[in-house]
Design an enzyme around this catalytic site. Structure first.
Site, PDB file in Angstrom:
ATOM      1  N   LYS A 191     -61.270  80.014  29.125  1.00  0.00           N
ATOM      2  CA  LYS A 191     -61.628  78.772  29.818  1.00  0.00           C
ATOM      3  C   LYS A 191     -62.780  79.034  30.769  1.00  0.00           C
ATOM      4  O   LYS A 191     -62.615  79.658  31.815  1.00  0.00           O
ATOM      5  CB  LYS A 191     -60.463  78.181  30.611  1.00  0.00           C
ATOM      6  CG  LYS A 191     -60.822  76.740  31.058  1.00  0.00           C
ATOM      7  CD  LYS A 191     -60.030  76.212  32.222  1.00  0.00           C
ATOM      8  CE  LYS A 191     -60.631  76.522  33.560  1.00  0.00           C
ATOM      9  NZ  LYS A 191     -61.959  75.910  33.818  1.00  0.00           N
ATOM     10  N   GLU A 267     -59.729  89.321  39.580  1.00  0.00           N
ATOM     11  CA  GLU A 267     -60.955  89.740  40.275  1.00  0.00           C
ATOM     12  C   GLU A 267     -61.323  88.580  41.185  1.00  0.00           C
ATOM     13  O   GLU A 267     -61.790  87.548  40.711  1.00  0.00           O
ATOM     14  CB  GLU A 267     -62.109  89.966  39.285  1.00  0.00           C
ATOM     15  CG  GLU A 267     -61.841  90.966  38.197  1.00  0.00           C
ATOM     16  CD  GLU A 267     -61.880  92.401  38.668  1.00  0.00           C
ATOM     17  OE1 GLU A 267     -62.196  92.641  39.852  1.00  0.00           O
ATOM     18  OE2 GLU A 267     -61.565  93.273  37.841  1.00  0.00           O
ATOM     19  N   CYS A 302     -69.733  87.760  43.885  1.00  0.00           N
ATOM     20  CA  CYS A 302     -68.506  88.224  44.549  1.00  0.00           C
ATOM     21  C   CYS A 302     -68.765  89.478  45.379  1.00  0.00           C
ATOM     22  O   CYS A 302     -68.110  89.703  46.383  1.00  0.00           O
ATOM     23  CB  CYS A 302     -67.402  88.461  43.544  1.00  0.00           C
ATOM     24  SG  CYS A 302     -67.908  89.513  42.194  1.00  0.00           S
ATOM     25  N   GLU A 402     -65.600  83.972  52.734  1.00  0.00           N
ATOM     26  CA  GLU A 402     -66.604  84.160  51.695  1.00  0.00           C
ATOM     27  C   GLU A 402     -67.440  82.885  51.600  1.00  0.00           C
ATOM     28  O   GLU A 402     -66.927  81.822  51.251  1.00  0.00           O
ATOM     29  CB  GLU A 402     -65.908  84.428  50.364  1.00  0.00           C
ATOM     30  CG  GLU A 402     -66.877  84.745  49.268  1.00  0.00           C
ATOM     31  CD  GLU A 402     -66.173  85.069  47.962  1.00  0.00           C
ATOM     32  OE1 GLU A 402     -65.254  84.329  47.579  1.00  0.00           O
ATOM     33  OE2 GLU A 402     -66.557  86.059  47.326  1.00  0.00           O
TER      34      GLU A 402
HETATM   35  P1  NAP Z   1     -62.497  79.184  41.377  1.00  0.00           P
HETATM   36  O1  NAP Z   1     -62.602  77.855  41.955  1.00  0.00           O
HETATM   37  O2  NAP Z   1     -61.373  80.051  41.779  1.00  0.00           O
HETATM   38  O3  NAP Z   1     -62.498  78.982  39.803  1.00  0.00           O
HETATM   39  C1  NAP Z   1     -62.416  80.032  38.893  1.00  0.00           C
HETATM   40  C2  NAP Z   1     -61.796  79.527  37.617  1.00  0.00           C
HETATM   41  O4  NAP Z   1     -60.456  79.101  37.868  1.00  0.00           O
HETATM   42  C3  NAP Z   1     -62.514  78.328  37.034  1.00  0.00           C
HETATM   43  O5  NAP Z   1     -62.482  78.403  35.626  1.00  0.00           O
HETATM   44  C4  NAP Z   1     -61.672  77.183  37.548  1.00  0.00           C
HETATM   45  O6  NAP Z   1     -61.776  76.005  36.802  1.00  0.00           O
HETATM   46  C5  NAP Z   1     -60.293  77.762  37.472  1.00  0.00           C
HETATM   47  N1  NAP Z   1     -59.345  77.062  38.353  1.00  0.00           N
HETATM   48  C6  NAP Z   1     -59.627  76.347  39.483  1.00  0.00           C
HETATM   49  N2  NAP Z   1     -58.492  75.838  40.021  1.00  0.00           N
HETATM   50  C7  NAP Z   1     -57.487  76.222  39.215  1.00  0.00           C
HETATM   51  C8  NAP Z   1     -56.086  75.998  39.230  1.00  0.00           C
HETATM   52  N3  NAP Z   1     -55.497  75.265  40.188  1.00  0.00           N
HETATM   53  N4  NAP Z   1     -55.337  76.540  38.242  1.00  0.00           N
HETATM   54  C9  NAP Z   1     -55.910  77.265  37.262  1.00  0.00           C
HETATM   55  N5  NAP Z   1     -57.227  77.507  37.192  1.00  0.00           N
HETATM   56  C10 NAP Z   1     -58.014  77.003  38.160  1.00  0.00           C
HETATM   57  O7  NAP Z   1     -63.786  80.066  41.645  1.00  0.00           O
HETATM   58  P2  NAP Z   1     -65.288  79.607  41.465  1.00  0.00           P
HETATM   59  O8  NAP Z   1     -65.592  78.667  42.567  1.00  0.00           O
HETATM   60  O9  NAP Z   1     -65.545  79.183  40.077  1.00  0.00           O
HETATM   61  O10 NAP Z   1     -66.055  80.995  41.664  1.00  0.00           O
HETATM   62  C11 NAP Z   1     -66.296  81.523  42.898  1.00  0.00           C
HETATM   63  C12 NAP Z   1     -65.263  82.567  43.271  1.00  0.00           C
HETATM   64  O11 NAP Z   1     -65.156  83.557  42.253  1.00  0.00           O
HETATM   65  C13 NAP Z   1     -65.615  83.327  44.505  1.00  0.00           C
HETATM   66  O12 NAP Z   1     -64.502  83.421  45.352  1.00  0.00           O
HETATM   67  C14 NAP Z   1     -66.003  84.699  44.001  1.00  0.00           C
HETATM   68  O13 NAP Z   1     -65.851  85.749  44.893  1.00  0.00           O
HETATM   69  C15 NAP Z   1     -65.148  84.854  42.820  1.00  0.00           C
HETATM   70  N6  NAP Z   1     -65.711  85.842  41.894  1.00  0.00           N
HETATM   71  C16 NAP Z   1     -65.138  87.071  41.829  1.00  0.00           C
HETATM   72  C17 NAP Z   1     -65.653  88.041  40.985  1.00  0.00           C
HETATM   73  C18 NAP Z   1     -65.025  89.393  40.902  1.00  0.00           C
HETATM   74  O14 NAP Z   1     -65.236  90.066  39.916  1.00  0.00           O
HETATM   75  N7  NAP Z   1     -64.251  89.816  41.864  1.00  0.00           N
HETATM   76  C19 NAP Z   1     -66.748  87.745  40.194  1.00  0.00           C
HETATM   77  C20 NAP Z   1     -67.325  86.481  40.288  1.00  0.00           C
HETATM   78  C21 NAP Z   1     -66.774  85.533  41.136  1.00  0.00           C
HETATM   79  P3  NAP Z   1     -62.761  74.810  37.345  1.00  0.00           P
HETATM   80  O15 NAP Z   1     -64.135  75.308  37.248  1.00  0.00           O
HETATM   81  O16 NAP Z   1     -62.528  73.689  36.439  1.00  0.00           O
HETATM   82  O17 NAP Z   1     -62.373  74.518  38.759  1.00  0.00           O
END
Ligand code: NAP
Ligand code: MG
Length: 499
Positions: A191, A267, A302, A402
């Site tokens: 997804k 992650e 991240c 963050e």
């Molecule tokens: P996010 O809001 O947590 O979303 C990540 C994924 O989870 C998306 O596919 C999102 O779908 C889905 N999601 C959101 N709410 C959900 C729920 N209630 N239940 C199940 N799935 C759900 O993160 P983001 O805003 O896309 O990305 C930014 C974050 O990613 C930052 O915190 C960053 O640090 C982290 N990140 C970490 C790494 C690492 O390797 N550690 C790498 C890159 C990014 P939707 O898009 O439809 O909301």
């Protein structure tokens, strides 16, 4: 011919067609409900295409296909060498289509197209190639049971795995999961983030062409609260690998507990401290790296080095250099222009979030040292200048949370112990950087820093060839290196009595 100039990319954009359906059981299909969502480009606010909005019913269908493919052995029972051949072909197809994939990524989430190509798509191809090349070189184990028994310890694929990924490096983050998952024989349901589904949808077609059997790779665009949750809660998914925010990572642990105890690897977020000691080998290089490490991908990284923890006596000089680098090299520009190094924020919501933090920093008493404004607003796009705060205290919001934007918070220290204390003053522990000429000091400090990766005299490390993941609330498990395969396989102990 490869696209080189702004005009090349614009021409390619104008002729681009978008795959916009879900990919289930080897076919592109509409969502079960027929619903779609809009895919808006943050470059200029234009509607690119409407994309299938998958939900629970689509997840059910994909799991049935994935399970059937897994149990049939059509992929899992192929030899490692045969799976390797498919992975290498996929890597080649990605390279052959890198312009199109890079452009899709850029239009969808606003990163500079030259970086989307050189960094993201090159990394995607590398990931499939590297895990493909590795898989027929991994040996299982024999237990030391003596002459009376033979104890085999073998690795088996888990079965059906969900991959839920974010929008900052959409296809790259997906490939870090898909490559080790697929190469070890699993079926996968991917997804992509709602903000950036286009490259994942296109990848499905290339994977089929490479020889991934029907049902083994399924791609479901949709929202997290619906499709993402349905993946987390599904009773017939064996594991989920998630990259995204810490908040949503915690949801996946709950989904697992409320459903079938599927294994969860995470992650999540980070707040990388970049510690610069006054004996750093080259302050100019360190300053340039510090700027790159926070402004690259508009800070939507991240591991972005968002806390500059610099020795008090060199702070003014160092900050001046970081500012100069940001102003000279990292001014936001048209992401299709090959000279642009900084593009947009992913969408309006993210712009508002980042501007909110810039306001909060000023309210809490930090000094806005440079930047801080939205720019290029006449384009209809989401651009924010490289921004630096000085006089930040570790307990301020901009030092703790963050931001995921091009915003640097500067803190100072006067001795190594304090530097480590500031570095560790975080709920996160993904990554840390340290600049010093003194190798003994570097080793001692690296041991005390609570982070999955500590880089010394460099801000990037190598997150393909070394394990990559977080301490504390930055996550559970590691991507990168052969250790990534641990998450997607389980061990079988077979005891054979010999007398
Ligand atoms: P996010 O809001 O947590 O979303 C990540 C994924 O989870 C998306 O596919 C999102 O779908 C889905 N999601 C959101 N709410 C959900 C729920 N209630 N239940 C199940 N799935 C759900 O993160 P983001 O805003 O896309 O990305 C930014 C974050 O990613 C930052 O915190 C960053 O640090 C982290 N990140 C970490 C790494 C690492 O390797 N550690 C790498 C890159 C990014 P939707 O898009 O439809 O909301
Ligand atoms: Mg988009």
């Amino acid at each position: 011919m490869a696209a080189v100039t702004l005009e090349d990319w614009q021409k390619m954009r104008d002729g681009l067609s978008y795959r916009n359906q879900a990919f289930i059981d080897g076919k592109y299909v509409n969502s079960a409900s027929g619903k779609t969502f809009e895919c808006i480009s943050p470059i200029d606010g234009r509607l690119l295409v409407k994309v299938a909005e998958c939900d629970k019913e689509d997840v059910n269908r994909a799991v049935i296909a994935a399970r059937r493919a897994f149990e049939s052995g059509v992929w899992a029972d192929q030899s490692p060498a045969a799976r390797k051949a498919v992975m290498l072909k996929l890597a080649r197809l990605i390279r052959e289509n890198e312009d199109e994939l890079a452009l899709l990524e850029t239009l969808d989430m606003g990163k500079p197209v030259t970086l989307a190509k050189a960094f993201d798509m090159n990394g995607v191809a590398d990931s499939f190639q590297w895990f493909g090349e590795a898989i027929d070189k991994i040996y299982d184990e024999i237990a030391p049971l003596g002459n009376t028994a033979l104890g085999l310890i073998t690795r088996e694929p888990l079965g059906v795995i969900g991959a839920v990924v974010p929008w900052n490096f959409p296809l790259l983050m997906a490939s870090w999961k898909l490559a080790p998952m697929l190469v070890s024989g699993n079926s996968v349901i991917l997804k992509p983030a709602e903000q950036s589904p286009l490259t994942a949808i296109r990848l499905a077609e290339l994977a089929m062409e490479a020889g991934i059997p029907e049902g083994v790779l399924n791609v479901l665009p949709g929202y997290g609260e619906t499709a993402g949750q349905a993946i987390g809660m599904h009773m017939d998914i064996d594991a989920v690998s998630f990259t995204g925010s810490t908040e949503v990572g915690k949801y996946f642990l709950q989904y697992s507990g409320k459903s079938n105890m599927k294994s969860i690897s995470l992650e999540c977020g980070g707040k990388t401290p970049n510690i610069v000691m006054k004996d750093a080998p080259n302050l100019d290089a360190a300053a340039q790296a510090a700027g790159m490490a926070i402004f690259f991908n508009s800070g939507q990284v991240c591991i972005a080095s968002s806390r500059l923890v610099v020795e008090e006596s060199i702070k003014d000089e160092f900050l001046e250099k970081v500012k100069a680098f940001g102003q000279a090299a990292m001014q936001p520009g048209d992401p299709l222009d090959p000279n642009t190094l900084m593009g947009t924020m992913v969408d309006k919501t993210q712009t508002a979030r980042v501007m909110g933090y810039i306001e909060a920093g000023q309210k809490e008493g930090a000094t806005l040292y440079s930047g801080g404004k939205q720019v290029r607003q006449n384009t209809g796009g989401e651009y924010i200048e490289p921004t630096i705060f000085d006089n930040v205290k570790s307990n301020m919001k901009i030092a703790q949370e963050e931001i995921f934007g091009p915003v640097l918070s500067t803190l100072t220290f006067t001795n190594a112990d304090d530097a480590v204390k500031i570095a560790n003053d975080s709920v996160y522990g993904l990554f840390a950087n340290l600049w010093t000429n003194d190798l003994t000091k570097a080793h001692k400090m690296a041991r005390k820093i609570k982070a999955g990766t500590v880089t010394i005299n460099n801000t990037n490390g190598n997150i393909q060839l070394m394990p990559f993941g977080g301490y504390k609330q930055s996550g559970i498990g590691r991507d990168g290196s052969l250790h990534a395969i641990d998450k997607y396989t389980q061990l079988k102990s077979t005891h054979i009595q010999l007398d």
